[in-house]
Scaffold this motif. Sequence first.
Motif, PDB file in Angstrom:
ATOM      1  N   ALA A  98       0.812  -1.216   0.000  1.00 15.97           N
ATOM      2  CA  ALA A  98       0.000   0.000   0.000  1.00 15.97           C
ATOM      3  C   ALA A  98       0.845   1.266   0.000  1.00 15.97           C
ATOM      4  O   ALA A  98       0.340   2.369   0.199  1.00 15.97           O
ATOM      5  CB  ALA A  98      -0.930   0.016   1.212  1.00 15.97           C
ATOM      6  N   ASN A  99       2.151   1.125  -0.226  1.00 18.76           N
ATOM      7  CA  ASN A  99       3.104   2.238  -0.256  1.00 18.76           C
ATOM      8  C   ASN A  99       3.427   2.800   1.115  1.00 18.76           C
ATOM      9  O   ASN A  99       3.922   3.934   1.230  1.00 18.76           O
ATOM     10  CB  ASN A  99       2.626   3.370  -1.183  1.00 18.76           C
ATOM     11  CG  ASN A  99       2.852   3.055  -2.640  1.00 18.76           C
ATOM     12  OD1 ASN A  99       3.308   1.976  -2.992  1.00 18.76           O
ATOM     13  ND2 ASN A  99       2.520   3.994  -3.506  1.00 18.76           N
ATOM     14  N   ASP A 100       3.182   2.032   2.175  1.00 20.12           N
ATOM     15  CA  ASP A 100       3.670   2.443   3.494  1.00 20.12           C
ATOM     16  C   ASP A 100       5.191   2.397   3.495  1.00 20.12           C
ATOM     17  O   ASP A 100       5.792   1.437   2.989  1.00 20.12           O
ATOM     18  CB  ASP A 100       3.139   1.513   4.584  1.00 20.12           C
ATOM     19  CG  ASP A 100       1.642   1.675   4.814  1.00 20.12           C
ATOM     20  OD1 ASP A 100       1.127   2.784   4.563  1.00 20.12           O
ATOM     21  OD2 ASP A 100       1.003   0.690   5.214  1.00 20.12           O
ATOM     22  N   LEU A 101       5.810   3.409   4.071  1.00 19.70           N
ATOM     23  CA  LEU A 101       7.271   3.467   4.173  1.00 19.70           C
ATOM     24  C   LEU A 101       7.683   2.648   5.389  1.00 19.70           C
ATOM     25  O   LEU A 101       7.561   3.095   6.522  1.00 19.70           O
ATOM     26  CB  LEU A 101       7.731   4.918   4.312  1.00 19.70           C
ATOM     27  CG  LEU A 101       9.235   5.155   4.367  1.00 19.70           C
ATOM     28  CD1 LEU A 101       9.901   4.749   3.065  1.00 19.70           C
ATOM     29  CD2 LEU A 101       9.527   6.617   4.681  1.00 19.70           C
ATOM     30  N   LEU A 102       8.180   1.438   5.150  1.00 23.85           N
ATOM     31  CA  LEU A 102       8.496   0.514   6.234  1.00 23.85           C
ATOM     32  C   LEU A 102       9.896   0.727   6.794  1.00 23.85           C
ATOM     33  O   LEU A 102      10.143   0.482   7.975  1.00 23.85           O
ATOM     34  CB  LEU A 102       8.352  -0.934   5.744  1.00 23.85           C
ATOM     35  CG  LEU A 102       6.980  -1.319   5.194  1.00 23.85           C
ATOM     36  CD1 LEU A 102       6.978  -2.771   4.743  1.00 23.85           C
ATOM     37  CD2 LEU A 102       5.886  -1.068   6.217  1.00 23.85           C
TER      38      LEU A 102
ATOM     39  N   ARG B 280       3.594   7.249   7.613  1.00 22.79           N
ATOM     40  CA  ARG B 280       4.501   7.501   6.499  1.00 22.79           C
ATOM     41  C   ARG B 280       4.148   6.593   5.327  1.00 22.79           C
ATOM     42  O   ARG B 280       4.286   5.376   5.396  1.00 22.79           O
ATOM     43  CB  ARG B 280       5.953   7.285   6.930  1.00 22.79           C
ATOM     44  CG  ARG B 280       6.401   8.264   7.993  1.00 22.79           C
ATOM     45  CD  ARG B 280       7.802   7.940   8.486  1.00 22.79           C
ATOM     46  NE  ARG B 280       8.127   8.744   9.668  1.00 22.79           N
ATOM     47  CZ  ARG B 280       9.225   8.591  10.395  1.00 22.79           C
ATOM     48  NH1 ARG B 280      10.110   7.662  10.066  1.00 22.79           N
ATOM     49  NH2 ARG B 280       9.427   9.346  11.452  1.00 22.79           N
ATOM     50  N   ASN B 281       3.700   7.200   4.250  1.00 25.33           N
ATOM     51  CA  ASN B 281       3.232   6.471   3.075  1.00 25.33           C
ATOM     52  C   ASN B 281       3.502   7.363   1.876  1.00 25.33           C
ATOM     53  O   ASN B 281       3.144   8.550   1.874  1.00 25.33           O
ATOM     54  CB  ASN B 281       1.731   6.179   3.228  1.00 25.33           C
ATOM     55  CG  ASN B 281       1.131   5.500   2.030  1.00 25.33           C
ATOM     56  OD1 ASN B 281       0.967   6.098   0.974  1.00 25.33           O
ATOM     57  ND2 ASN B 281       0.769   4.241   2.192  1.00 25.33           N
TER      58      ASN B 281
ATOM     59  N   HIS C 242      -0.428   2.305  -9.551  1.00 25.08           N
ATOM     60  CA  HIS C 242       0.122   1.223  -8.726  1.00 25.08           C
ATOM     61  C   HIS C 242      -0.891   0.772  -7.683  1.00 25.08           C
ATOM     62  O   HIS C 242      -1.066  -0.434  -7.452  1.00 25.08           O
ATOM     63  CB  HIS C 242       1.398   1.674  -8.026  1.00 25.08           C
ATOM     64  CG  HIS C 242       1.809   0.745  -6.924  1.00 25.08           C
ATOM     65  ND1 HIS C 242       2.466  -0.438  -7.155  1.00 25.08           N
ATOM     66  CD2 HIS C 242       1.603   0.809  -5.578  1.00 25.08           C
ATOM     67  CE1 HIS C 242       2.644  -1.070  -6.003  1.00 25.08           C
ATOM     68  NE2 HIS C 242       2.137  -0.333  -5.038  1.00 25.08           N
ATOM     69  N   LEU C 243      -1.573   1.710  -7.038  1.00 20.49           N
ATOM     70  CA  LEU C 243      -2.562   1.342  -6.027  1.00 20.49           C
ATOM     71  C   LEU C 243      -3.734   0.592  -6.653  1.00 20.49           C
ATOM     72  O   LEU C 243      -4.312  -0.298  -6.019  1.00 20.49           O
ATOM     73  CB  LEU C 243      -3.049   2.590  -5.291  1.00 20.49           C
ATOM     74  CG  LEU C 243      -2.090   3.175  -4.255  1.00 20.49           C
ATOM     75  CD1 LEU C 243      -2.649   4.465  -3.681  1.00 20.49           C
ATOM     76  CD2 LEU C 243      -1.800   2.174  -3.145  1.00 20.49           C
TER      77      LEU C 243
ATOM     78  N   GLY D  85       4.088  -8.317  -1.054  1.00 22.67           N
ATOM     79  CA  GLY D  85       4.088  -7.068  -1.800  1.00 22.67           C
ATOM     80  C   GLY D  85       5.117  -6.042  -1.384  1.00 22.67           C
ATOM     81  O   GLY D  85       5.089  -4.912  -1.878  1.00 22.67           O
ATOM     82  N   HIS D  86       6.064  -6.368  -0.501  1.00 21.98           N
ATOM     83  CA  HIS D  86       7.104  -5.417  -0.141  1.00 21.98           C
ATOM     84  C   HIS D  86       8.060  -5.208  -1.313  1.00 21.98           C
ATOM     85  O   HIS D  86       8.406  -6.154  -2.022  1.00 21.98           O
ATOM     86  CB  HIS D  86       7.899  -5.903   1.070  1.00 21.98           C
ATOM     87  CG  HIS D  86       7.086  -5.952   2.325  1.00 21.98           C
ATOM     88  ND1 HIS D  86       7.609  -6.391   3.531  1.00 21.98           N
ATOM     89  CD2 HIS D  86       5.797  -5.609   2.593  1.00 21.98           C
ATOM     90  CE1 HIS D  86       6.681  -6.316   4.464  1.00 21.98           C
ATOM     91  NE2 HIS D  86       5.574  -5.859   3.918  1.00 21.98           N
TER      92      HIS D  86
END
Length: 291
Positions: A130-134, A155-156, A184-185, A253-254
């Motif tokens: 989901a584009n979260d900044l991990l 943070r995303n 992308h989403l 999905g990472h």
Amino acid sequence: MDIDKAPGLGEFLRIRRAGVTPEQAGLPATTGRRRTAGLRREEVALLAGVSIEYYRRLEQGKQHRPGPAVLEAVARVLRLDEDERRHLFELAQAPDTPARSGAPERALRPDVLRMLDIVDPCPAYVLSRANDLLAANPRGLRLLPGIEEWPGPRRNTARYTFLHPAARRLYGNWEEVAAATVAHLRAAAGRHPDAPDVTGVVGELVVKSEEFAALWQRYEVRSRTNGRKHFTHPATGTMTLSYEAYEVARTDGHRLIVYQAEPGSPDHDAMILLGHAGDTAAVSAGSRRPG
């Protein structure tokens, strides 16, 4: 605005059908004004080799689990590219894959965090489906000025692109970045129907950003694997960096995103300036660095 929590096969087919002209599909040109934008249902059915009733049921969501041969034929008629074709198959199979919609996994293996240090001085970060900044290395975090002010779970990069005031100043090609982010989403929503992290960020952005909502309705589908971004960064000035996205093994999905520039170029020199302040160890969002 309403949002489809699980993007439907019928909606995708209707929107893609409207974008293909009879001439593009190889049909003879007709005189007079057509009442239907793009292809008619009957024309898609004819060209795909299925009955009109069968195709109508596909668009109405009443024909479950169409066979691969039918999907291939429809993809060909609708001139889908590889990302769109994959999305079509994922939508058709979505009812039988409930595991895809489970809670997101945010933990990263130590080896993945180590990779962020290894690629230094290239800015790099890890994003969720989901584009979260991990996690990010220092240059990767500083590449997005202001995102460090948000708490880790917020943070995303999609949220940053549309809602953070610094994003429009940062991206010289903001419209291109924004469209690719939404596409992308859309692809992620097809792979993970009803996934709470994906639907959560999409729902938020549809409500808070008219531009996101408009792009979402275009139903463009893309998996972001590489490209170029033009930055006007407050710490380094203008620079253009290319990026590559690498799937992280054994995750849902990472992606590891790594930016780079030609060594010795002004862009590379600007990129190096991102690391002139602060520490040099990779950080995991919300854990090793306080939000």
